[in-house]
Motif scaffolding. Sequence first.
Motif, mmCIF file in Angstrom:
data_model
loop_
_atom_site.group_PDB
_atom_site.id
_atom_site.type_symbol
_atom_site.label_atom_id
_atom_site.label_comp_id
_atom_site.label_asym_id
_atom_site.label_seq_id
_atom_site.Cartn_x
_atom_site.Cartn_y
_atom_site.Cartn_z
ATOM 1 N N UNK A 103 0.843 -1.189 0.000
ATOM 2 C CA UNK A 103 0.000 0.000 0.000
ATOM 3 C C UNK A 103 0.884 1.247 0.000
ATOM 4 N N UNK A 104 0.700 2.063 -1.027
ATOM 5 C CA UNK A 104 1.519 3.253 -1.225
ATOM 6 C C UNK A 104 0.662 4.509 -1.181
ATOM 7 N N UNK A 105 1.282 5.609 -0.784
ATOM 8 C CA UNK A 105 0.556 6.875 -0.691
ATOM 9 C C UNK A 105 1.310 7.960 -1.445
ATOM 10 N N UNK A 106 0.551 8.734 -2.221
ATOM 11 C CA UNK A 106 1.092 9.912 -2.890
ATOM 12 C C UNK A 106 0.329 11.124 -2.375
ATOM 13 N N UNK A 107 1.034 12.046 -1.757
ATOM 14 C CA UNK A 107 0.396 13.216 -1.178
ATOM 15 C C UNK A 107 0.857 14.491 -1.865
ATOM 16 N N UNK A 111 -1.903 16.981 1.309
ATOM 17 C CA UNK A 111 -2.022 15.524 1.316
ATOM 18 C C UNK A 111 -0.771 14.826 1.809
ATOM 19 N N UNK A 112 0.376 15.515 1.713
ATOM 20 C CA UNK A 112 1.624 14.946 2.213
ATOM 21 C C UNK A 112 2.012 15.471 3.574
ATOM 22 N N UNK A 127 5.908 6.260 0.913
ATOM 23 C CA UNK A 127 5.239 7.512 0.581
ATOM 24 C C UNK A 127 6.017 8.293 -0.476
ATOM 25 N N UNK A 128 5.276 9.143 -1.178
ATOM 26 C CA UNK A 128 5.867 10.153 -2.051
ATOM 27 C C UNK A 128 5.080 11.434 -1.849
ATOM 28 N N UNK A 129 5.780 12.543 -1.627
ATOM 29 C CA UNK A 129 5.091 13.823 -1.489
ATOM 30 C C UNK A 129 5.544 14.767 -2.596
ATOM 31 N N UNK A 130 4.612 15.560 -3.082
ATOM 32 C CA UNK A 130 4.889 16.533 -4.141
ATOM 33 C C UNK A 130 4.432 17.904 -3.652
ATOM 34 N N UNK A 212 8.634 4.945 7.682
ATOM 35 C CA UNK A 212 8.706 4.395 6.336
ATOM 36 C C UNK A 212 9.508 5.311 5.401
ATOM 37 N N UNK A 213 9.935 4.775 4.263
ATOM 38 C CA UNK A 213 10.631 5.607 3.268
ATOM 39 C C UNK A 213 9.688 6.653 2.670
ATOM 40 N N UNK A 214 10.195 7.882 2.526
ATOM 41 C CA UNK A 214 9.450 8.978 1.901
ATOM 42 C C UNK A 214 10.356 9.671 0.885
ATOM 43 N N UNK A 215 9.888 9.759 -0.349
ATOM 44 C CA UNK A 215 10.551 10.604 -1.333
ATOM 45 C C UNK A 215 9.809 11.929 -1.346
#
Length: 282
Positions: A103-107, A111-112, A127-130, A212-215
Motif C-alpha cells: 500500500x503506497x501513498x502519494x500526497x 495531502x503529504x 510515501x511520495x510527497x509533491x 517508512x521511506x518517503x521521497x
Amino acid sequence: MKKKHITTQDGYKITAHHFEPKKTKGATFVISGGVGLPQRFFFKFAQWLSEQGCHAYTFDYRGIALSVPASLKGMNASYKQWTQYDFKSLTDHVRKTHPNDRLYHIGHSFGGNSLGMSSAHASYDKFLTVGSQFGYFRNFPLHMQLTILLGFGVLTPLLTSFMGYFPSSWLGLGEPLPKQVAKDWATLLLHERSMLALAEQYGENHYKKITQPILMLSIDDDTFAPKKAVDVLAQRVFVNAAVERRHLVPKEFGLLKIGHNDFFRKKHQESLWPIVPKWFKI
C-alpha cells in the motif's frame, strides 16, 4: 473507474473513485490532494497508475467537490475530520479491500504534510510527497510572506465570518472550503509550528512514529512550496522517516515550468511521471 461512497467513522459519506488495473502487480495507491483541489484533478494520473498495473484511489475530503453537503454554511469540518476520519476511513477501506497488496501513498501539498495528523500512516509501506511543505509563512520568499499575511491573516477571517464558509475560488485557491478548514489552513501558514500545532490541537501527533521511506519532491518554480519550506518539513517534522529529498528544476526535464500543481497533469506523463514507478519499484 468506479465511484465509491465511503462512510467514515463518524458517519459522514465521502466520495472516492477506484481505478482498477487489467492485471495487478500487487500494489495499491491512495492519492491525497492539496487543500481545495478536487479529486478529478488527479483522475488522469490515477488512470495512468492503473495502466501500470496498480490499483489507484482518489477521494474528496468532506466539504470538497463530490463530498460537499447541500450547504457549506455551518458545516462541522476541520483538519481533524479530514485526517482522523476521512483519510483514515478511506485508508482502512483500501487496506481491507486489498489486504495482500503493498500500500503506497502519494500526497500533494496538504495531502503529504498532513500524514502525521492521524494513525492512518501506519497502513502504508512507502510515501511520495509533491510540493508538501512546512507551511509557516517565514519559510517563503518575501513577496509570498506578504501575500500570505494579507490573504490568511486578514481576508480569510473577514470572508469566513461574512459568508459562513471560505470562497477560495475568489482568491484563485480552488474549491470553496468549510469555515474551520479555512481557519486551520491559516494556522498552518501563520503558526511557527505549522501542522505540528494543529496535530497537537486535535489530539493526534504521529509524525515521530512515521519511519517508512518517503521521497519528498520540491519544484524550483513552486511558489506555494519553496525548497526551503520542503527542507524544513523533511528535517523538523519527518524526523524518524527514511527521507529522500529531490528538487526538480523544469529545464532539466525540458520544461519551461511545472509550478505547484502541474506535476499531475497528463502533459508530464513522459517527463515527470516516471519518477513514481522508479521510486515505488513497480
